[in-house]
Design an enzyme around this catalytic site. Sequence first.
Site, PDB file in Angstrom:
ATOM      1  N   ASP A 109     -42.404 -17.425  -9.709  1.00 30.65           N
ATOM      2  CA  ASP A 109     -43.282 -17.145  -8.886  1.00 30.65           C
ATOM      3  C   ASP A 109     -44.592 -18.669  -8.766  1.00 30.65           C
ATOM      4  O   ASP A 109     -44.968 -18.429  -9.818  1.00 30.65           O
ATOM      5  CB  ASP A 109     -43.149 -16.207  -7.995  1.00 30.65           C
ATOM      6  N   ASP A 124     -36.583 -18.264  -3.092  1.00 28.64           N
ATOM      7  CA  ASP A 124     -37.955 -16.877  -1.561  1.00 28.64           C
ATOM      8  C   ASP A 124     -36.784 -17.635  -0.528  1.00 28.64           C
ATOM      9  O   ASP A 124     -36.868 -16.485   0.535  1.00 28.64           O
ATOM     10  CB  ASP A 124     -38.986 -16.366  -1.757  1.00 28.64           C
TER      11      ASP A 124
END
Length: 150
Positions: A109, A124
Amino acid sequence: MFFYVPAILVLLIDQLSKIIIRATLAVGDTIYIGSIKLTHYENAGMAFSLFQGYARLFAVVAILFVLGILYFRMHEAPVAKLLNLALGFLAGGAAGNAIDRIVFGRVTDFLVSRSGNGILNFADHAINVGIVLLVLHGIVQVVARRRGSR
């Protein structure tokens, strides 16, 4: 086309961006590109860093999810462009994170939310877009049925 193109583009952009982040930023490092804050984070769990250490289990869930979408498309053959687009974003996003979980045991991430409450990746965000498009498709269907019943 409304399914495969978004799914493949999401998967490619997601994986390429993660490769660049892993190659240029150490875990925990932060850089700014204009007003966009990028912080390299490795998540071995799921959303909001819940259930750390179960990444491979979530990979299985993601694979089953993508297979479910493909099964639905093969047997139902949805014609609605908005539904196909939503499913493309969902499948591409789920596949992107599944690849990370299988290969690395965690998801990379790096996109820090403006509120500072989370760090996400393109997969995401694609899943979030897919959910919004799915809801919009549902609303369109309800409105169309109501108009047709008048």
